[in-house]
Design an enzyme around this catalytic site. Structure first.
Site, PDB file in Angstrom:
ATOM      1  N   GLY A  47      -5.910 -10.714  -3.772  1.00  0.00           N
ATOM      2  CA  GLY A  47      -4.302 -11.438  -3.967  1.00  0.00           C
ATOM      3  C   GLY A  47      -3.265 -10.384  -3.786  1.00  0.00           C
ATOM      4  N   GLU A  48      -2.344 -10.242  -4.868  1.00  0.00           N
ATOM      5  CA  GLU A  48      -1.322  -8.949  -4.877  1.00  0.00           C
ATOM      6  C   GLU A  48      -1.514  -8.497  -6.060  1.00  0.00           C
ATOM      7  OE1 GLU A  48       0.404  -8.726  -2.052  1.00  0.00           O
ATOM      8  OE2 GLU A  48       1.171  -6.967  -2.919  1.00  0.00           O
ATOM      9  N   SER A  49      -2.089  -7.261  -5.889  1.00  0.00           N
ATOM     10  CA  SER A  49      -2.277  -6.446  -7.548  1.00  0.00           C
ATOM     11  C   SER A  49      -0.905  -6.309  -8.227  1.00  0.00           C
ATOM     12  CB  SER A  49      -2.820  -4.858  -6.611  1.00  0.00           C
ATOM     13  OG  SER A  49      -1.805  -4.454  -5.955  1.00  0.00           O
ATOM     14  N   CYS A  79     -10.253  -5.758  -2.675  1.00  0.00           N
ATOM     15  CA  CYS A  79      -8.993  -5.657  -2.286  1.00  0.00           C
ATOM     16  C   CYS A  79      -7.795  -5.498  -3.205  1.00  0.00           C
ATOM     17  CB  CYS A  79      -8.579  -6.955  -1.168  1.00  0.00           C
ATOM     18  SG  CYS A  79      -7.245  -6.335  -0.100  1.00  0.00           S
ATOM     19  N   ARG A 106      -2.325   1.481  -0.721  1.00  0.00           N
ATOM     20  CA  ARG A 106      -2.120   0.053  -0.515  1.00  0.00           C
ATOM     21  C   ARG A 106      -1.469  -0.256   0.890  1.00  0.00           C
ATOM     22  NH1 ARG A 106       1.857  -2.349  -4.486  1.00  0.00           N
ATOM     23  NH2 ARG A 106       1.054  -4.397  -3.423  1.00  0.00           N
ATOM     24  N   HIS A 169     -13.146  -8.548   2.090  1.00  0.00           N
ATOM     25  CA  HIS A 169     -13.270  -9.636   1.411  1.00  0.00           C
ATOM     26  C   HIS A 169     -14.646 -10.114   1.726  1.00  0.00           C
ATOM     27  CE1 HIS A 169      -9.018 -10.156  -0.283  1.00  0.00           C
ATOM     28  NE2 HIS A 169      -8.822  -9.607   1.001  1.00  0.00           N
ATOM     29  N   GLU A 171     -16.157 -12.278   0.344  1.00  0.00           N
ATOM     30  CA  GLU A 171     -16.395 -13.809   0.013  1.00  0.00           C
ATOM     31  C   GLU A 171     -15.363 -14.798   1.049  1.00  0.00           C
ATOM     32  OE1 GLU A 171     -14.118 -11.450  -0.866  1.00  0.00           O
ATOM     33  OE2 GLU A 171     -12.133 -12.297  -1.437  1.00  0.00           O
TER      34      GLU A 171
HETATM   35  N1  GLN Z   1      -1.853  -5.787  -0.394  1.00  0.00           N
HETATM   36  C1  GLN Z   1      -2.535  -6.536  -1.499  1.00  0.00           C
HETATM   37  C2  GLN Z   1      -2.031  -5.598  -2.599  1.00  0.00           C
HETATM   38  O1  GLN Z   1      -1.447  -4.412  -2.513  1.00  0.00           O
HETATM   39  C3  GLN Z   1      -3.897  -6.529  -1.435  1.00  0.00           C
HETATM   40  C4  GLN Z   1      -4.155  -7.572  -0.280  1.00  0.00           C
HETATM   41  C5  GLN Z   1      -5.525  -8.351  -0.596  1.00  0.00           C
HETATM   42  O2  GLN Z   1      -5.883  -8.409  -1.670  1.00  0.00           O
HETATM   43  N2  GLN Z   1      -5.945  -9.258   0.351  1.00  0.00           N
HETATM   44  O3  GLN Z   1      -2.059  -5.799  -3.657  1.00  0.00           O
END
Ligand code: GLN
Length: 188
Positions: A47-49, A79, A106, A169, A171
């Site tokens: 997701g987005e950390s 990720c 990242r 991923h 999943e």
């Molecule tokens: N770019 C995202 C981040 O920095 C990670 C991307 C992902 O989880 N697919 O959190």
């Protein structure tokens, strides 16, 4: 066996589907109270950390989750989940859980051309499909970290103690071997 999947943002549902294909029960962790449910393992999805990190603080879940991980709960981060678990994040002075001795970069493959698919080796399993989406990679790892996958000279999967991380991923493919590996190696 029951695995908790952090479900605040990102690709949590896909992890549940893969676990189901292995006949493993899971539940979604959406609020602090969910952390007191019995669990044998934990998945932090992609997701987005920064968003997940902020939500964990806003929902008052961060400290509790950090302590659960520190006490040895088997945890698998993909990720953004890997970024949350890393000890160091390139360009940032503070990390999140600091649970595995790796330094991550990242969006390491660039923001626009950042999504790709390869088949590469995972130590102990063989060649598996890997889907990368704006993925991080591991720039450096401590001496006790075991490196599990390297793609184009970059480390993309590793483990240390109770923590497993992948840049990619698993999943999002039909391959459930990494989830099986997580359960067999860290939980059973
Ligand atoms: N770019 C995202 C981040 O920095 C990670 C991307 C992902 O989880 N697919 O959190």
């Amino acid at each position: 066996m029951r695995i908790g999947i952090l479900a605040l943002q990102g690709g949590f549902a896909e992890h549940a589907q893969i676990l189901q294909s292995l006949n493993i029960q899971s539940f979604e962790i959406r609020k602090k109270e969910d952390l007191s449910q019995p669990m044998n393992g934990l998945i932090l999805p992609g997701g987005e950390s920064t968003t997940i990190g902020k939500l964990l603080k806003d929902l008052d879940m961060f400290d509790e989750l950090k302590s659960i991980i520190e006490k040895g709960m088997p945890v698998f981060g993909t990720c953004a989940g890997m970024i949350l678990l890393a000890k160091e994040i390139d360009g940032k002075s503070v990390a999140h859980f600091s649970a595995i001795d790796i330094r991550v970069k990242r969006n390491a493959y660039g923001r626009q051309l950042g999504s790709f698919f390869v088949e590469a080796e995972f130590k102990g399993i063989g060649t598996i499909p890997m889907t990368f989406i704006r993925a991080p990679y591991i720039e450096s790892a401590g001496a006790n970290v075991e490196i599990l996958s390297v793609v184009d000279n970059n480390i993309v999967a590793a483990k240390e103690n109770n923590v497993l991380v992948t840049s990619y991923h698993p999943e999002l493919t039909h391959d459930n071997s990494i989830h099986k590996y997580f359960v067999d190696t860290f939980i059973k």
